[in-house]
Design a protein around this motif. Sequence first.
Motif, mmCIF file in Angstrom:
data_model
loop_
_atom_site.group_PDB
_atom_site.id
_atom_site.type_symbol
_atom_site.label_atom_id
_atom_site.label_comp_id
_atom_site.label_asym_id
_atom_site.label_seq_id
_atom_site.Cartn_x
_atom_site.Cartn_y
_atom_site.Cartn_z
ATOM 1 N N UNK A 1 0.914 -1.059 -0.025
ATOM 2 C CA UNK A 1 -0.255 0.119 0.178
ATOM 3 C C UNK A 1 0.606 0.937 0.079
ATOM 4 N N UNK A 2 1.767 1.768 0.313
ATOM 5 C CA UNK A 2 2.979 2.660 0.763
ATOM 6 C C UNK A 2 3.571 2.303 -0.431
ATOM 7 N N UNK A 3 4.038 1.768 -1.259
ATOM 8 C CA UNK A 3 4.660 1.012 -2.358
ATOM 9 C C UNK A 3 4.622 2.659 -3.307
ATOM 10 N N UNK A 4 3.718 3.072 -3.921
ATOM 11 C CA UNK A 4 3.219 3.417 -4.642
ATOM 12 C C UNK A 4 3.275 4.785 -4.429
ATOM 13 N N UNK A 5 2.987 4.833 -3.061
ATOM 14 C CA UNK A 5 3.210 6.831 -2.743
ATOM 15 C C UNK A 5 4.412 6.837 -2.351
ATOM 16 N N UNK A 6 5.482 5.959 -2.157
ATOM 17 C CA UNK A 6 6.479 6.500 -1.766
ATOM 18 C C UNK A 6 7.215 6.489 -3.454
ATOM 19 N N UNK A 7 6.997 5.849 -4.388
ATOM 20 C CA UNK A 7 7.784 5.764 -5.109
ATOM 21 C C UNK A 7 8.274 6.572 -6.945
ATOM 22 N N UNK A 8 6.133 6.841 -6.280
ATOM 23 C CA UNK A 8 5.730 7.927 -7.082
ATOM 24 C C UNK A 8 4.778 9.199 -6.395
ATOM 25 N N UNK A 9 5.216 9.734 -5.199
ATOM 26 C CA UNK A 9 4.424 10.511 -4.534
ATOM 27 C C UNK A 9 3.374 11.261 -5.338
ATOM 28 N N UNK A 10 2.121 11.420 -5.231
ATOM 29 C CA UNK A 10 0.725 12.624 -5.469
ATOM 30 C C UNK A 10 0.416 12.694 -5.253
ATOM 31 N N UNK A 11 -1.263 13.209 -5.555
ATOM 32 C CA UNK A 11 -2.161 13.399 -5.146
ATOM 33 C C UNK A 11 -3.413 12.262 -4.905
ATOM 34 N N UNK A 12 -2.981 11.794 -5.959
ATOM 35 C CA UNK A 12 -3.630 10.558 -7.067
ATOM 36 C C UNK A 12 -3.121 9.100 -5.941
ATOM 37 N N UNK A 13 -1.761 9.223 -5.675
ATOM 38 C CA UNK A 13 -1.441 7.812 -4.903
ATOM 39 C C UNK A 13 -1.904 8.245 -3.647
ATOM 40 N N UNK A 14 -2.076 9.688 -3.095
ATOM 41 C CA UNK A 14 -2.533 9.655 -1.592
ATOM 42 C C UNK A 14 -3.878 9.510 -1.395
ATOM 43 N N UNK B 1 3.087 10.484 3.252
ATOM 44 C CA UNK B 1 1.781 11.768 3.056
ATOM 45 C C UNK B 1 2.459 13.292 2.549
ATOM 46 N N UNK B 2 3.240 14.289 3.490
ATOM 47 C CA UNK B 2 3.713 14.955 3.607
ATOM 48 C C UNK B 2 4.208 14.901 1.634
ATOM 49 N N UNK B 3 5.011 13.888 1.435
ATOM 50 C CA UNK B 3 5.938 13.997 -0.452
ATOM 51 C C UNK B 3 4.739 14.122 -1.439
ATOM 52 N N UNK B 4 3.667 13.189 -1.139
ATOM 53 C CA UNK B 4 2.454 13.570 -1.949
ATOM 54 C C UNK B 4 2.064 14.855 -2.028
ATOM 55 N N UNK B 5 1.706 15.371 -0.766
ATOM 56 C CA UNK B 5 1.400 16.582 -0.630
ATOM 57 C C UNK B 5 2.247 17.831 -1.084
ATOM 58 N N UNK B 6 2.939 17.462 -0.951
ATOM 59 C CA UNK B 6 4.361 18.795 -2.060
ATOM 60 C C UNK B 6 3.655 18.574 -3.318
ATOM 61 N N UNK B 7 3.724 17.678 -4.457
ATOM 62 C CA UNK B 7 3.584 17.031 -4.854
ATOM 63 C C UNK B 7 2.703 17.541 -5.713
ATOM 64 N N UNK B 8 1.381 17.516 -5.047
ATOM 65 C CA UNK B 8 0.418 17.838 -4.672
ATOM 66 C C UNK B 8 0.166 19.204 -5.319
ATOM 67 N N UNK B 9 1.233 20.292 -4.056
ATOM 68 C CA UNK B 9 1.157 21.893 -4.710
ATOM 69 C C UNK B 9 1.658 21.850 -5.379
ATOM 70 N N UNK B 10 2.742 20.894 -6.169
ATOM 71 C CA UNK B 10 3.468 21.631 -7.517
ATOM 72 C C UNK B 10 2.708 21.075 -8.570
#
Length: 192
Positions: free
Chosen positions: A70-83, A133-142
Amino acid sequence: MPRVKEYQRDDVLCKAVNVFWQKGFTATSMSDLVEATGLNTASMYKEFGSKEGLFSASLENFYNQYLNEMFTTMMESPSLEALELYFRKVEEAGCTSQFKGCLYLNALAERDAVSQQVVEVIEGFCSKLESIFTACIRDGQAQGHIPDHKDADQLARALLCFLQGFMFYAKSRTNKQHAPAVVTTMMEMVTG
């Protein structure tokens, strides 16, 4: 001549995970573990040292069996979609009748009953999840999906708090029908 093990460690751990996950650390007795695993008490103590040693090994097994993927997708490609995909998987699990929460987060409720070492493992898990979560949020902001004025670290902490609460909320049969709307509202708070 040394005795040959008559059991598979991974099989014992999977069975122990289910007992701890269902009953919690405190309510699980060595008799429960012996009955569930088929391992006698002497072998259990020799292999794991104590009930807490078995619990520590069970946490690691739980992570590898249930959480790592479950964490692999968020770790490999952090994004709002993965979150969102992660929280939708959590929601899906929460809607099932056999939902027992997360072994790690359930253990937070028993932190006074386990050793400092186990508490540190659980806290490390929570810190790792918060940074994912922070990495996914930062990507979502970018990408322009999450407003820049939102503090990514604070939002990640709020998501961790939401997740911890959701794990207990979804255990109630009467709350299951509301789980999808609750997750939708949480995601709207992230992006709005």
